[in-house]
Write a protein that holds these residues in place. Structure first.
Motif, PDB file in Angstrom:
ATOM      1  N   THR A  29      55.208  -0.508  22.675  1.00 48.77           N
ATOM      2  CA  THR A  29      54.928  -1.793  23.314  1.00 48.77           C
ATOM      3  C   THR A  29      53.857  -2.499  22.497  1.00 48.77           C
ATOM      4  O   THR A  29      53.374  -1.984  21.490  1.00 48.77           O
ATOM      5  N   GLU A  30      53.498  -3.708  22.942  1.00 46.25           N
ATOM      6  CA  GLU A  30      52.492  -4.471  22.202  1.00 46.25           C
ATOM      7  C   GLU A  30      51.143  -3.766  22.196  1.00 46.25           C
ATOM      8  O   GLU A  30      50.356  -3.906  21.266  1.00 46.25           O
ATOM      9  N   ASP A  31      50.862  -3.002  23.245  1.00 45.84           N
ATOM     10  CA  ASP A  31      49.559  -2.343  23.346  1.00 45.84           C
ATOM     11  C   ASP A  31      49.566  -0.904  22.858  1.00 45.84           C
ATOM     12  O   ASP A  31      48.507  -0.333  22.604  1.00 45.84           O
ATOM     13  N   SER A  32      50.724  -0.278  22.759  1.00 44.63           N
ATOM     14  CA  SER A  32      50.769   1.110  22.289  1.00 44.63           C
ATOM     15  C   SER A  32      51.957   1.285  21.361  1.00 44.63           C
ATOM     16  O   SER A  32      53.082   0.939  21.720  1.00 44.63           O
ATOM     17  N   PRO A  33      51.719   1.805  20.157  1.00 49.40           N
ATOM     18  CA  PRO A  33      52.820   1.965  19.196  1.00 49.40           C
ATOM     19  C   PRO A  33      53.795   3.037  19.654  1.00 49.40           C
ATOM     20  O   PRO A  33      53.498   3.832  20.549  1.00 49.40           O
ATOM     21  N   ARG A  34      54.979   3.027  19.043  1.00 51.22           N
ATOM     22  CA  ARG A  34      55.977   4.034  19.387  1.00 51.22           C
ATOM     23  C   ARG A  34      55.449   5.429  19.052  1.00 51.22           C
ATOM     24  O   ARG A  34      54.671   5.606  18.118  1.00 51.22           O
ATOM     25  N   THR A  35      55.886   6.412  19.826  1.00 47.80           N
ATOM     26  CA  THR A  35      55.436   7.788  19.617  1.00 47.80           C
ATOM     27  C   THR A  35      55.892   8.284  18.255  1.00 47.80           C
ATOM     28  O   THR A  35      57.060   8.129  17.885  1.00 47.80           O
ATOM     29  N   SER A  36      54.973   8.876  17.512  1.00 47.37           N
ATOM     30  CA  SER A  36      55.279   9.300  16.144  1.00 47.37           C
ATOM     31  C   SER A  36      55.835  10.717  16.076  1.00 47.37           C
ATOM     32  O   SER A  36      56.222  11.166  15.005  1.00 47.37           O
ATOM     33  N   ASP A  37      55.869  11.436  17.202  1.00 47.69           N
ATOM     34  CA  ASP A  37      56.353  12.817  17.219  1.00 47.69           C
ATOM     35  C   ASP A  37      57.649  12.895  18.014  1.00 47.69           C
ATOM     36  O   ASP A  37      57.629  13.081  19.238  1.00 47.69           O
ATOM     37  N   PRO A  38      58.814  12.783  17.359  1.00 46.10           N
ATOM     38  CA  PRO A  38      60.079  12.828  18.113  1.00 46.10           C
ATOM     39  C   PRO A  38      60.298  14.163  18.791  1.00 46.10           C
ATOM     40  O   PRO A  38      60.950  14.241  19.832  1.00 46.10           O
ATOM     41  N   GLY A  39      59.759  15.242  18.221  1.00 44.09           N
ATOM     42  CA  GLY A  39      59.901  16.549  18.854  1.00 44.09           C
ATOM     43  C   GLY A  39      59.258  16.585  20.226  1.00 44.09           C
ATOM     44  O   GLY A  39      59.801  17.183  21.166  1.00 44.09           O
ATOM     45  N   ALA A  40      58.108  15.929  20.366  1.00 49.28           N
ATOM     46  CA  ALA A  40      57.429  15.892  21.670  1.00 49.28           C
ATOM     47  C   ALA A  40      58.271  15.135  22.688  1.00 49.28           C
ATOM     48  O   ALA A  40      58.334  15.517  23.869  1.00 49.28           O
ATOM     49  N   LEU A  41      58.945  14.052  22.256  1.00 47.74           N
ATOM     50  CA  LEU A  41      59.812  13.305  23.170  1.00 47.74           C
ATOM     51  C   LEU A  41      60.990  14.155  23.617  1.00 47.74           C
ATOM     52  O   LEU A  41      61.368  14.153  24.800  1.00 47.74           O
ATOM     53  N   VAL A  42      61.591  14.881  22.677  1.00 53.31           N
ATOM     54  CA  VAL A  42      62.726  15.744  23.019  1.00 53.31           C
ATOM     55  C   VAL A  42      62.296  16.823  24.016  1.00 53.31           C
ATOM     56  O   VAL A  42      62.980  17.088  25.013  1.00 53.31           O
ATOM     57  N   ASP A  43      61.147  17.438  23.750  1.00 54.00           N
ATOM     58  CA  ASP A  43      60.661  18.488  24.656  1.00 54.00           C
ATOM     59  C   ASP A  43      60.390  17.930  26.042  1.00 54.00           C
ATOM     60  O   ASP A  43      60.706  18.566  27.058  1.00 54.00           O
ATOM     61  N   ARG A  44      59.796  16.739  26.091  1.00 51.12           N
ATOM     62  CA  ARG A  44      59.460  16.154  27.391  1.00 51.12           C
ATOM     63  C   ARG A  44      60.718  15.833  28.195  1.00 51.12           C
ATOM     64  O   ARG A  44      60.793  16.103  29.398  1.00 51.12           O
ATOM     65  N   VAL A  45      61.718  15.239  27.520  1.00 52.59           N
ATOM     66  CA  VAL A  45      62.970  14.925  28.217  1.00 52.59           C
ATOM     67  C   VAL A  45      63.643  16.209  28.678  1.00 52.59           C
ATOM     68  O   VAL A  45      64.094  16.323  29.829  1.00 52.59           O
ATOM     69  N   GLY A  46      63.733  17.203  27.800  1.00 52.17           N
ATOM     70  CA  GLY A  46      64.385  18.461  28.160  1.00 52.17           C
ATOM     71  C   GLY A  46      63.720  19.132  29.340  1.00 52.17           C
ATOM     72  O   GLY A  46      64.396  19.606  30.281  1.00 52.17           O
ATOM     73  N   GLU A  47      62.391  19.170  29.337  1.00 46.28           N
ATOM     74  CA  GLU A  47      61.650  19.798  30.431  1.00 46.28           C
ATOM     75  C   GLU A  47      61.836  19.012  31.722  1.00 46.28           C
ATOM     76  O   GLU A  47      62.075  19.594  32.802  1.00 46.28           O
ATOM     77  N   ALA A  48      61.741  17.689  31.637  1.00 42.85           N
ATOM     78  CA  ALA A  48      61.821  16.859  32.843  1.00 42.85           C
ATOM     79  C   ALA A  48      63.204  16.935  33.480  1.00 42.85           C
ATOM     80  O   ALA A  48      63.335  17.082  34.706  1.00 42.85           O
ATOM     81  N   VAL A  49      64.270  16.806  32.667  1.00 41.02           N
ATOM     82  CA  VAL A  49      65.627  16.837  33.234  1.00 41.02           C
ATOM     83  C   VAL A  49      65.934  18.226  33.789  1.00 41.02           C
ATOM     84  O   VAL A  49      66.578  18.363  34.836  1.00 41.02           O
ATOM     85  N   THR A  50      65.457  19.274  33.107  1.00 41.70           N
ATOM     86  CA  THR A  50      65.651  20.637  33.624  1.00 41.70           C
ATOM     87  C   THR A  50      64.961  20.790  34.975  1.00 41.70           C
ATOM     88  O   THR A  50      65.548  21.321  35.936  1.00 41.70           O
ATOM     89  N   ASP A  51      63.728  20.326  35.085  1.00 45.33           N
ATOM     90  CA  ASP A  51      62.977  20.466  36.339  1.00 45.33           C
ATOM     91  C   ASP A  51      63.659  19.715  37.480  1.00 45.33           C
ATOM     92  O   ASP A  51      63.782  20.228  38.601  1.00 45.33           O
TER      93      ASP A  51
END
Length: 995
Positions: A664-686
């Motif tokens: 977004t304008e105030d926060s740049p895109r996340t630079s660690d795609p692995g962290a995004l994958v882990d977060r999605v995997g954990e959240a959808v599993t939960d």
């Protein structure tokens, strides 16, 4: 001799007049060269009126010292008697150290500031040509140029001319200088001059009549053979003349340089010929030119050489400029240009960058030029090279709001004045605001800020930059709303055609539908419509920055229709800074998240809560789901409530993923795609585990009350057990039960089977919420075996019949719902199978490799590109996972870190144990993360699962944006995917197949 007490009195007067070093000023005033001036009562007043009184006094002393003895009296007399001259000279000396140096080197040039006729107030090209006429060589040209520059600077610092007039005078002086340089080049090479016609076309700020004090002068050269001359030889002659002209202006001599002449805006840039014929220019522009080249041609203006050829050039290219907005890649090219400008600013300079930084000059110029390209095709009043003139024409035509244009005009003038004064000091090309206190003080005073000039300067600069940041996006979108709204009498609106043209240029595929949405949202006099008119200009910009602006606007209308009567919705978007942008990103990034939101639009509140986008965690979710199940009247209501929680949490997960992937304008895109994958995997599993726990509770309660006659556990398999679920993943499970004491085994088995059947039915009942598909095909005997077995039955099967692939599948097994003790004992049962003592034998290894090779040849869908299939393709998920799982089965018995259901954790453990070198581990991890993100992206964009890149261009572009690729770079994305997975396959061949 100084009278006692005089010093303190003079010292105080000097302080009051703005001197920062009164002691040094006193010493300078006591020098014999200023003897005739020191007692003049108005000298201190005149010095105090300058930008830097100390600098002005030092320059005055140096200039007086440089005067011949016989001339000094004339100089001091003129200074004392002629106030206009005194103000001009001291104004220049207090603003420009470089021009003071020039005056010291050429002591008689002060005389050019004495005359004050009407023609001197606003000179044009003719007057400047007269001022340069006596220059017969490059050195003399530099001296004459600086002499003319003295007059421009004097008029500028004294307020005789405003910033626009100063910029125009600088452009006229550049025109005269280019003509003089071309004349010198022709005189030096008369044979070349006779062979060709050469025209110099000014571009950039010179072409737009808005030049800086120190700037590259952008030009394009057009050549034609003279009558009877050979074209090839004529072009060679024209090239020599053009090169000589550039050297005359650019080379450093004893008198310095004038400015660099930059011809890089020509066709093919530095790689193209310096001079082309008119027909060659036109052929290039018709076939090869990019949008930025037509944008540059907005300012093209013939300034030197053959006037007929120059006019023919402008007449020929002008129609192409005004048709540029109709070209196929106009929108993506424009977006790419804007990003390239911002991305190229060094981080340590971005806050001091006047030209290219956020809220800088380029923001205004870019916005104005883009609107000219969009609307100039049907309105010739917009055909101006000057930014301020074009802005005024845009306002007059209703293409820009009048109030917005007035604010932008004021901000642009202030920023350009800052730029002028910064460059004037040392006549150096820079757009950086200085950091030193002394420099900032001089800059502030030069702009008329005399009370606390540093603080006042910073305040004014930030204010104007903020105006530009706020308005340069709004500039595009506000008139679109005015086109569908009731305007005050006398206001001009965009026509429907012009509004459609603008929407089309901004990436909207269906401008007519977009205008209908805007009318529905923003027309009327209600408070709701007023708030929408405030929000929409910014939202439209965010939609336009996505791969599918139309979908974003349509989604926003549907959400607004659903929530329009709720008191909090528009207030949330208006008052919570992040909520509106987050909503725009989510609505325009694909189908999945908007579909989830529109099923329960109140979930939009998540987007305004700083904590709202964080995953909730399994314990929290399970507690909420079980509480909802407990309140329900029957099993279907209970599971509907559980699925509602799942839908909301899917939306939360998808929204957070999209916002972090886009930035977004105030926060740049996340630079660690692995962290995004882990977060999605954990959240959808939960959330899937909590939903299954709720369905289990509902199914049991409906028939048996609080307790089932048999202990029951659900074991997650595959990605479910590995905490690696994607948005489109099924839930792979095993069901295990164990009869309670005193319960007949047949009765327990029937109860367990009925629970499984009911759970699967409840989770797939058609509702507005997405179903959760339960897949139990990994159970013993596959589809031929019973859906649920006792723990003892599993033990008997695995001891007697288990195949190697089943042991491999159990590597991902983890309890996810039901009786925790039964789940734990199931894991204890299977551990010896999946981590065999002493590892796998060679026969088992060969069997796994044979199965993998067979799967590669048989399971890849017919017609699928094996280099782009994320699951089964080369270097995709299957390749990486089988490689890691083989290592787990061979070494898990000895390496505790390998005993995990998670692919990345096992990969890192294998690396830590020395089983995989660092580079190979990184290669496999990068490929696995990328393939997982591709699958997630496809589901987010299309709303249905897929393992390959979409073929539809907008969908493919949306996948690219999610993966971090700018518009127009999908080819690069596909190439990167192939490269990364090709490298991963090489590692798989080595580690898995032993190649």
């Amino acid at each position: 001799m100084t009278v006692p007490g005089r010093r303190s009195s003079t010292f105080s007067r000097l302080l009051r007049h703005g001197f920062t070093d009164p002691s040094a000023a006193e010493r300078l005033l006591d020098l014999p060269e200023l003897a005739a001036l020191r007692d003049d009562p108005v000298l201190l007043d005149a010095l105090g009126a300058t930008a830097d009184p100390d600098l002005a006094l030092r320059g005055l002393v140096r200039l007086a010292e440089a005067q011949p003895e016989t001339e000094r009296g004339t100089f001091t007399t003129t200074l004392l008697s002629a106030k206009p001259f005194r103000d001009r000279l001291l104004g220049v000396l207090g603003a420009s150290e470089a021009l003071a140096d020039h005056l010291v080197r050429h002591p008689k040039d002060w005389e050019t500031l004495v005359t004050y006729e009407a023609v001197d107030l606003h000179p044009g090209v003719t007057e400047f040509e007269h001022g340069l006429a006596e220059a017969t060589d490059p050195v003399a040209l530099r001296v004459a140029y600086r002499r003319c520059l003295l007059g421009i600077a004097a008029r500028d610092v004294c307020g005789t001319t405003d910033v626009a007039q100063t910029a125009a005078e600088l452009a006229d002086l550049a025109t005269a200088t280019l003509r003089a340089a071309l004349a010198l080049a022709r005189a030096a090479e008369p044979a070349d001059a006779a062979q060709c016609r050469l025209s110099v076309i000014a571009m950039g700020k010179c072409g737009g009549h808005e030049l800086n004090y120190v700037s590259d002068v952008d030009v394009i050269f057009v050549g034609e053979p003279a009558e009877g001359a050979d074209e090839a030889k004529a072009l060679q002659a024209a090239t020599r003349l053009a090169s000589h002209l550039m050297r005359i202006c650019s080379e450093t001599t004893v008198e310095g340089t004038i400015w660099p002449v930059d011809a890089n805006l020509r066709p093919e840039g530095r790689n193209g010929p310096l001079v082309r014929t008119l027909s060659s220019h036109l052929a290039y522009y018709q076939r090869w030119a990019k949008i930025w080249e037509f944008q540059a041609l907005l300012k093209a203006r013939p300034v030197a050489g053959d006037p007929e050829l120059g006019s023919a050039y402008v007449d020929a290219v002008s129609p192409m400029v005004w048709q540029a907005a109709e070209r196929e890649n106009f929108v993506t090219d424009v977006q790419a240009m804007r990003r390239r400008v911002v991305d190229n600013i060094p981080v340590d300079r971005v806050d001091r960058e006047l030209k290219l930084g956020p809220g800088g000059l380029r923001d205004v110029e870019f916005a104005v030029q883009l609107l000219q390209l969009v609307h100039g095709r049907s309105d010739a009043t917009l055909h101006s090279g000057s930014t301020l003139d074009a802005l005024a024409a845009l306002a007059a035509g209703g293409y820009v709001g009048r109030a917005d244009a007035a604010q932008l005009d004021e901000a642009y003038r202030f920023l350009r004045a800052m730029e002028h004064r910064i460059q004037l000091y040392r006549l150096r090309r820079t757009h950086l605001v200085p950091e030193g206190e002394e420099d900032l003080r001089r800059l502030g005073r030069s702009l008329g800020l005399r009370t606390d000039p540093v603080a006042a300067l910073n305040k004014e600069w930030k204010r104007h930059a903020s105006v530009v940041r706020r308005l340069h996006e709004k500039l595009f979108y506000r008139p679109l709303l005015d086109a569908v709204a009731q305007l005050a009498p006398g206001e001009t609106r965009l026509s429907t055609k012009a509004a459609g043209q603008r929407l089309e240029a901004l990436g909207y595929a269906d401008p007519a539908a977009a205008l209908r949405h805007l009318e529905a949202l923003a027309s009327g006099v209600s408070r709701k419509a007023a708030i929408q008119r405030t929000l929409l200009p910014v939202l439209l910009g965010w939609f336009a920055d996505s791969a599918d602006p139309d979908a974003g606007l349509l989604g926003f209308r549907r959400v607004s229709d659903a929530l329009g009567k709720t008191p909090w919705y528009l207030r949330l978007l208006r008052d919570e800074g992040a909520a509106a942008e987050n909503l725009a990103r989510v609505l325009s990034a694909g189908r999945l998240a908007p579909d989830l939101l529109l099923r329960a639009p109140e979930a939009v509140a998540i987007l305004g809560d700083p904590e709202g986008l964080k995953p909730r965690g399994r314990d929290h979710l399970e507690q909420e789901v079980l509480a909802a199940v407990g309140r329900a009247d029957d099993a279907e209501q209970a599971v509907a409530a559980a699925r509602g929680v799942r839908r909301r949490e899917l939306f939360r997960t998808a929204a957070a993923d999209l916002i972090d992937s886009y930035g977004t304008e105030d926060s740049p895109r996340t630079s660690d795609p692995g962290a995004l994958v882990d977060r999605v995997g954990e959240a959808v599993t939960d959330l899937n585990a909590a939903t299954i726990a709720g369905a289990l509770r509902a199914a049991v309660r409906a028939e048996w009350g609080d307790e089932l006659p048999t202990r029951f556990a659900v074991i997650g398999m595959g990605r479910f057990g590995g905490h690696e679920l994607g948005y489109g993943s099924d839930a792979d499970v095993l069901f295990v039960h164990e009869p309670r004491e005193g319960v007949d085994e047949q009765e327990a088995a029937r109860a367990a089977a009925r629970v499984v059947t009911e759970m699967r039915r409840l989770l797939q009942v058609p509702t507005t919420d997405p179903p959760l598909l339960i897949d139990a095909d990994l159970r013993p005997e596959g589809r031929s075996g019973p859906l649920v077995r006792t723990l003892a039955s599993y033990g008997a099967y695995y001891r007697r019949w288990s195949l190697t692939w089943e042991s491999q599948a159990l590597l991902r097994a983890a309890p996810i719902a039901g009786d925790p003790d039964l789940g734990r004992r199931f894991i204890e049962l299977i551990d010896p199978l999946r981590y065999p003592a002493e590892g796998l034998g060679e026969d088992a290894v060969r069997e796994i490799r044979r199965l993998k090779a067979r799967m590669e040849s048989e399971r890849l869908p017919r017609g699928a590109d094996p280099t782009l299939h994320a699951k089964l393709g080369r270097g995709g998920l299957s390749d990486v996972e089988w490689t890691v799982q083989l290592l787990q089965m061979r070494h898990g018995w000895a390496e505790p870190g390998l005993r995990t259901t998670r692919t990345r954790a096992a990969l890192f453990a294998a690396h830590a144990a020395g089983l995989i070198p660092t580079e190979e581990a990184q290669t496999l991890d990068e490929a696995w993360v990328l393939a997982t993100r591709v699958r997630n992206a496809v589901m987010l964009v299309r709303g249905r699962p897929g393992d390959t890149f979409p073929s539809e261009p907008r969908e493919l572009a949306a996948v690219g944006r999610y993966l971090g690729y700018a518009p127009g770079h999908v080819g690069e994305m596909v190439d990167d995917y192939r490269r990364i997975t090709r490298r991963a396959r090489a590692v798989v061949d080595e580690l898995f197949y032993g190649a």
